[in-house]
Design an enzyme around this catalytic site. Structure first.
Site, PDB file in Angstrom:
ATOM      1  N   SER A 469       0.834  -1.198   0.000  1.00 47.77           N
ATOM      2  CA  SER A 469       0.000   0.000   0.000  1.00 47.77           C
ATOM      3  C   SER A 469       0.873   1.253   0.000  1.00 47.77           C
ATOM      4  O   SER A 469       1.664   1.449  -0.908  1.00 47.77           O
ATOM      5  CB  SER A 469      -0.951  -0.043   1.206  1.00 47.77           C
ATOM      6  OG  SER A 469      -1.925   0.959   1.117  1.00 47.77           O
ATOM      7  N   ASP A 602      -5.966  -3.736  -2.333  1.00 49.93           N
ATOM      8  CA  ASP A 602      -4.849  -3.372  -1.465  1.00 49.93           C
ATOM      9  C   ASP A 602      -4.126  -4.604  -0.925  1.00 49.93           C
ATOM     10  O   ASP A 602      -4.751  -5.540  -0.414  1.00 49.93           O
ATOM     11  CB  ASP A 602      -5.381  -2.540  -0.295  1.00 49.93           C
ATOM     12  CG  ASP A 602      -4.281  -1.852   0.483  1.00 49.93           C
ATOM     13  OD1 ASP A 602      -3.472  -2.556   1.103  1.00 49.93           O
ATOM     14  OD2 ASP A 602      -4.242  -0.610   0.460  1.00 49.93           O
TER      15      ASP A 602
END
Length: 757
Positions: A469, A602
């Site tokens: 991320s 993610d």
């Protein structure tokens, strides 16, 4: 009977005197044909009578079309008042009763009220104020077109001030009113027009080649100054279109300075669009640029985005940061710091911004300045350091000095390490960066510390970099040689654009940011060293699978599929075909925050702390090299550095029990339990500390690999989409406190990375 009628008239007259003696009324002329009514004066249609029974003086306006009825304009009990007002009524009302149709009390009342309220006004002024344009054509009024009242204002001044467009045009086109006359404040009609948020009047004035468009008034302001000060953006645009110049300096500065002082963004932008050279002009008093005059974060951004010089010193030797610090403007100061504002720049009396913040004991600003590298040991002209001032004035002196010591140690570390020789490397070094949204600022602060301690860019300290991320974005930034301090500023700047509105946020701002930083067509394999792996989750299948974006060919060893099934999926692209910005976007596609990036979510869903996954990848990669007969290329993994985005404080949870409720009270308890359980499940799945760290440390101990974990304990939970500068500065402040506590470990780690262990 005659006596009784006289008494009633007297009572009525007295009653009128006590109500409003200047109220216009219709009265029969027969009342003034005798019975103690004496005509004193007559001018035109105006007649003044003395009313003997009630001792009043009555002013009548006769109407030819109604010979039996007149308008009584006033009935006063003072001869002095009557003799004062009658000649003014007779002179100034004549153009109105000769031009207008049969007058009615309600039509005449505003005229006489205006006359009495402004005894210094001409008939032309009254015509403008009452909007009776047709009266402007009267010969008597024409002779007064450029007459000035007690304040020096002409009827054109008044029309512009009132915003009477039709009157302005009448005065200019039919009456040839002058535009260059100044009132007692030195203001032309254009100055009056500039106070209105309307372009029409200014355009009408400019069509006559108005002489006042660039004139300075008594306060040293052109009409453009006035409009900028008052935020009249339509007037500003009209003035600029009508020949107003931006480069006329007033008593304090240029029009752009007025716009900045009063935080009128639209006016400032209009001026800068018309004359970009105004971006750096100096004011007349202090020699400050428009940036020195800013008061808000928004106005600072307006100038900085256009390229103004953030560290420019005024004639008084102050930067904009000095000025904002003295005024305690934290938000605006943060904008300067995140756009390259130099916290150690010396200003007036040799003071840095930190000297000034210490004198005020403004802890928010002190924290921000130190976090961004302000030095507590710089001396001003009096020999004072910020640290000395803090010792005298600051309640948080001890914490300030701890953080300052950490910052100072980093700077000194760079000087000491510059002489080190890295020599031949014996081992591979792995850097792992956790996910955490805007808390990636913690990662940046830790990396800055390590980089300064080692005296080398992070890119040169590691052979492998992995990230999830926000950590994945930073991993790619490291590989592409981005400066860490630049990235810290960038994160602060871009959060307002990326986290705008409500969740889920629009993806376009984040994608535009990534494209700008990495290039729209940069491929993963364009930069080969260090090797990078960025985590993501393949969400086109259930259960989802961890996916790594790489800048190298993946290990060629066959792997068992974790789940058996009959489904077929689209093939994955190879690193040579993967675009960097898309890889970064895929790793940061946090559910509920951003929409998925195609089939990717993610990486934090499966590997918010990517350490074990990265070590597994390296192990598989080395096995693949050996299987291909390239065993000599294998380097043992010797150092693993895992950086976290900060640990939130643990809090008490009352209940995670979810059950079928049987009454309203149990319904509330069940709802609370479900909410707490849901949060716990999410936090456990994305936890990057605790068990994840213990496993990685144990794995490294078993393989004789040096393991370092750095992640500060935070005093409050910071959300992934936090936008408050104050909250983020506190987070970085606690990170610096943590680095002070860990200074020996950071020094040891830097040496191991440099010496190849």
């Amino acid at each position: 009977m005659q006596f009784l009628r006289g008494v009633m008239e007297t009572v009525s007259a007295v009653s009128n005197l006590f109500s409003n003696p200047y109220r216009v009324r219709e009265v029969p002329l027969s009342e003034y044909s005798g019975g103690g009514k004496v005509k004193l004066k007559e001018e035109g249609r105006m007649v003044l009578y003395k009313n003997t029974p009630c001792q009043s003086w009555d002013c009548l306006l006769k109407c030819p079309d109604t010979p039996t009825v007149a308008l009584r304009l006033f009935q006063v009990n003072s001869e002095e008042d009557a003799m004062n007002w009658f000649p003014q009524y007779a002179l100034k009302l004549r153009p109105f009763y000769e031009t207008l149709p049969l007058p009615k009390p309600e039509a005449v009342q505003p005229i006489v009220d205006c006359l009495r309220s402004h005894a210094d006004w001409s008939s032309a002024h009254i015509a403008v104020d009452t909007g009776l344009r047709e009266c402007l054509k009267h010969n008597h009024v024409q002779s007064q077109i450029n007459a000035r009242d007690g304040a020096g204002q002409t009827p054109l001044h008044l029309a512009c001030e009132r915003g009477e467009v039709a009157c302005v045009r009448e005065l200019l086109e039919e009456c040839q009113a002058r535009t260059d006359i100044k009132d007692k404040n030195g203001e032309t009609p254009m100055h009056c027009a500039a106070k209105q948020d309307s372009a029409t009047i200014i355009q009408a004035l400019c069509s006559r080649m108005c002489a006042g468009v660039n004139e300075l008034n008594g306060a040293g302001e052109t009409p453009l100054h006035v409009s900028c000060r008052l935020g009249r953006v339509e007037a500003v645009n009209a003035l600029l279109g009508g020949g107003a110049r931006c480069d006329i300096i007033g008593s304090r500065g240029y029009p752009i300075h007025a716009a900045m002082k009063y935080s009128e963004k639209s006016c400032a932008e209009a001026v800068l669009d018309a004359d970009p050279g105004q971006l750096q002009v100096e004011d007349a008093v202090y020699g400050g640029t428009p940036l020195h005059w800013c008061k808000t974060a928004e106005m600072c951004r307006t100038l900085l985005e256009r390229g103004c010089l953030v560290n420019y010193l005024s004639k008084t030797g102050e930067s904009a940061l000095h000025v904002l610090t003295k005024r305690g403007r934290f938000d605006a100061s943060m904008v300067l710091l995140t756009h390259g504002g130099e916290p150690n720049l010396k200003g007036q009396d040799g003071n840095t911004a930190l000297h000034l913040a210490m004198k005020m004991d403004h802890m928010e600003l002190i924290k921000a300045l130190i976090v961004f590298g302000a030095d507590v040991e710089i001396h001003n002209d009096l020999g004072e350091t910020p640290g000395l001032i803090a010792a005298r004035t600051s309640k948080g002196f001890e914490d300030i000095m701890h953080v300052a010591a950490a910052v100072g140690a980093m700077s000194r570390g760079r000087e000491e390490v510059d002489g080190f020789k890295t020599g031949s490397r014996k081992i591979d070094r792995l850097l792992c960066l956790d996910g955490g949204g805007i808390k990636g600022l913690v990662l940046i602060q830790l990396l800055i510390s390590l980089e300064k301690e080692a005296g080398r860019p992070i890119k040169e300290l590691f052979d492998w970099v992995s990230g999830t991320s926000t950590g994945g974005i930073l991993a790619l930034a490291i590989v592409h040689g981005k400066d860490m301090e630049y990235l810290r500023c960038l994160y602060f700047r871009m959060k307002e654009q990326v986290f705008k509105g409500s969740r889920p946020y629009e993806s376009a701002p984040l994608e535009d940011f990534l494209k700008k930083e990495f290039g729209e067509n940069t491929m993963m394999t364009d930069v080969r060293h260090p090797r990078v792996m960025v985590t993501s989750v393949l969400a086109d299948r259930h259960p989802g699978e961890l996916h790594l974006f790489r800048n190298y060919d993946p290990p060629s060893l066959p792997r068992e599929r974790p789940y058996a099934g009959t489904a077929t999926f689209l093939p994955l692209t190879i690193p040579q075909e993967q675009v960097v910005w898309r890889a970064a976007r895929s790793s940061g596609a946090a559910p509920t925050y951003f929409r998925p990036m195609g089939r990717f979510l993610d990486g934090g869903l499966l590997a918010n702390n990517p350490t074990l996954d990265a070590m597994t990848e390296i192990h598989q990669y080395n096995k693949s090299l050996k299987a291909e007969g390239r065993g000599l290329e294998v380097q043992r993994l010797g150092v693993v550095v895992s950086l976290g985005t900060g640990k939130p404080p643990q809090v008490v949870v009352n209940s995670v029990d979810v059950f079928r409720p049987s009454n309203p009270l149990e319904l509330a308890k069940s709802f609370v339990g479900a909410k707490e359980l849901g949060k716990m499940l999410v936090d456990c799945c994305t936890d990057s500390d605790g068990c994840a760290v213990d496993r990685a440390r144990s794995w490294c101990e078993m393989t004789d690999t040096v393991y370092h974990r750095l992640s500060p304990q935070l005093s409050q939970e910071v959300m992934l989409d936090e936008v408050s500068d104050a909250v983020l500065v506190d987070m970085l402040w606690e990170t610096q406190m943590y680095l002070y506590e860990q200074r020996e470990n950071v020094q040891l780690l830097a040496q191991k990375l440099l010496n190849g262990y």
